[in-house]
Scaffold this active site. Structure first.
Site, PDB file in Angstrom:
ATOM      1  CG  ASP A 264      -2.665   0.775   0.489  1.00 56.10           C
ATOM      2  OD1 ASP A 264      -2.413   1.682   0.249  1.00 56.10           O
ATOM      3  OD2 ASP A 264      -3.126   0.032   1.267  1.00 56.10           O
ATOM      4  CG  HIS A 298      -1.300   1.562  -3.063  1.00 59.69           C
ATOM      5  ND1 HIS A 298      -1.524   0.486  -4.565  1.00 59.69           N
ATOM      6  CD2 HIS A 298      -2.312   0.445  -2.311  1.00 59.69           C
ATOM      7  CE1 HIS A 298      -1.992  -0.224  -4.373  1.00 59.69           C
ATOM      8  NE2 HIS A 298      -2.470   0.170  -2.749  1.00 59.69           N
TER       9      HIS A 298
END
Length: 537
Positions: A264, A298
């Site tokens: 993430d 991300h």
């Protein structure tokens, strides 16, 4: 008669003074005490749980006022490790601590915070509550064995009708949890624990270790003061919510020299979500992030979307983002409330960014406009400089209709991108010495902006029939100091009936075919230009 002083005399004097001090009852300073977990029953072949043995070593250190709990080279299997004040966990080179993937080992549930909401949940793998002077250091590795946690999370989310014993326990101990406005995960009732979560702690240090396979967020200090994370390597494979370093609602955080590749966001700054975050009201403030490299993730450095308690006084410098989805990302939504302000980003290399180099998005969750209230978030006083690299998109700013992004500057930027700068709902934005070379389309598009200054803006490769800059419904714009390259068809395209107060002067437009083109809805008086600046012989 001369007196001869032997070269051994000073040593004899020192020995005599030491002897006298002992006789007089003086206490020499104690050396740091080490508590080897092997001495308390731990096995370093990974054959059995060492949870109780590690606890004994920590308790022994606490009984003497603190010390270092030592893991020599070897493999250790354990459940959660709870730190106390004045305890250092020293994981030596060659030591591997594997955390159990038996969920029962993380019971009873403890006070925690999960995605910005206060809950009682599975114990974090490393946990401390209201402790001081704690550290996890060394050259060894800690492994969260997260796959079983990830798989069960997906299973629980698919089968919401079936409630496991862990979900039932979560429901029992969280009767009054304040759920966020928009999020379904809490309804699942299976919230994976963070890897390292000190709460309400002071003087926290994490240094040198390698961390892998976190069940959830990896390094997640909550409500802490004076936190240092340095020289840490974090490796999480593609996996749900395995952010790298997430200091939330902390003060005085120092992150440096880390190498992060995760499932993430690499580093994320947060301060609580929605009503619960506003009720607690503890900001994230006074953070420094420097000399880090970010690979898979991300975002390189992200603020939000949980920022309801405010995020302020943040500096990010001297980092490399190589292959992250986004570079700098600041995100929120209606319902969060809170403010993000006093942010400085400088000297960043961005390579192969898959989406935006810089994203400021106040519409992270799609919602309808509403009156300004405590639910309304704010972005302001954000300054970004010294960015070099390539990305799919350059900068995207998305303010709200009722709350534009305010006071943003970009300076000394050189990016190659597919799409250029795109701004919607913003005020007091300045671009100085910004070079955006796109594959197609304008290098700058802006709509519903006020008080926009553009100075020294250019592209290296203009496109036929495409303006360098395109503004729609823009008020009070000052364009100056630009020197477009040869082959530029249109320097500035103006559209929208609200466009007014555009001043174009002091530019070298000798290579431009059309200086300013106006759409049908633009009134004639909307733009004022110094004609002599169009071409300098």
């Amino acid at each position: 008669m001369s007196t001869h002083i032997s070269s051994r005399t000073p040593l004899l004097i020192a020995c005599l003074l030491t002897l006298l001090s002992v006789v007089a009852g003086a206490n020499p300073p104690k050396t740091a005490l080490y508590y080897n977990v092997l001495d308390y029953g731990a096995k370093r072949d990974g054959s059995q749980l060492a949870t109780a043995s590690i606890k004994k070593a920590i308790d022994a250190a606490v009984a003497t006022g603190g010390g270092t709990v030592y893991f020599p080279a070897g493999e250790y299997l354990t459940g959660p490790i709870h730190l106390k004040s004045n305890i250092t966990i020293f994981i030596d080179a060659g030591a591997l601590i594997k955390f159990s993937d038996n969920f029962d080992d993380y019971l009873p549930m403890v006070p925690s915070r999960w995605e910005g909401t206060n809950v009682t949940n599975f114990s974090p793998l490393f946990y401390a509550y209201k402790a001081e002077n704690i550290a996890i250091v060394g050259r060894g590795t800690i492994d969260g064995q997260g796959k079983k946690w990830w798989d069960y999370f997906f299973e629980a989310r698919k089968n919401k009708e079936t409630r496991s014993k862990w979900q039932q326990e979560f429901d029992r101990v969280n009767p009054d949890v304040i759920k966020p406005d928009v999020h379904g995960t809490y309804d699942v009732g299976f919230l994976r624990p963070p890897f390292i979560q000190p709460m309400y702690c002071k003087n926290v240090r994490i240094e040198g270790i390698t961390i892998q396979n976190s069940p959830f967020w990896t390094v997640n200090p909550e409500f802490c003061e004076n936190v240092t994370v340095t020289g840490v390597t974090i490796n999480n494979p593609p996996s749900p919510n395995t952010d790298g370093i997430n200091p939330e609602s902390c003060r005085y955080v120092h992150i440096s020299d880390c190498h992060i590749s995760v499932g993430d966001d690499c580093i994320t700054i947060k301060s609580g979500k929605d009503e619960d975050g506003r009720k607690v009201g503890v900001p994230a403030e006074n953070y420094t992030i420097t000399n880090c490299t970010m690979l898979s993730g991300h975002g390189g450095v992200v603020i939000g979307s949980e920022m309801s308690g405010d995020v302020k006084k943040i500096t990010i410098a001297n980092c490399v983002f190589d292959g992250t989805d986004r570079g700098i990302r600041i995100k929120t939504a209606r319902g969060r409330g809170g403010v993000v302000e006093e942010i400085r980003v400088s000297n960043i290399i961005m390579k192969d960014i898959r989406e935006e180099a810089v994203m400021m998005n106040m519409q992270y969750t799609k919602t309808d406009p509403e009156p300004v209230s405590e639910r309304t978030p704010r972005f302001r006083n954000i300054h970004i400089s010294g960015i070099t690299g390539n990305a799919q998109n350059a900068f995207v700013l998305r303010g709200l209709d009722e709350m534009p992004i305010d006071e943003v500057t970009f300076s000394d930027i050189n990016l190659r991108t597919r799409d250029g700068v795109n701004i919607l709902n913003a005020t007091n934005v300045s671009l100085h010495d910004v070079r955006i070379t796109t594959e197609a389309g304008p290098s700058l598009e802006a709509q519903n902006v006020q008080h926009l200054e553009i100075d020294g803006f250019k592209t290296l490769e203009p496109h036929a029939g495409v303006p360098l800059m395109q503004l729609k419904d823009a008020q009070d714009v000052y364009v100056h100091g630009c020197f477009p390259v040869e082959g530029t068809d249109t320097f500035l395209q103006l559209d929208g009936s609200k466009t007014e107060g555009v001043v174009v002067e002091g530019n070298n437009l000798r290579h431009v075919k059309t200086a300013v083109r106006k759409g049908d809805q633009v009134v004639e008086q909307a733009e004022t230009s110094n004609a002599s600046s169009y071409s300098i012989p």
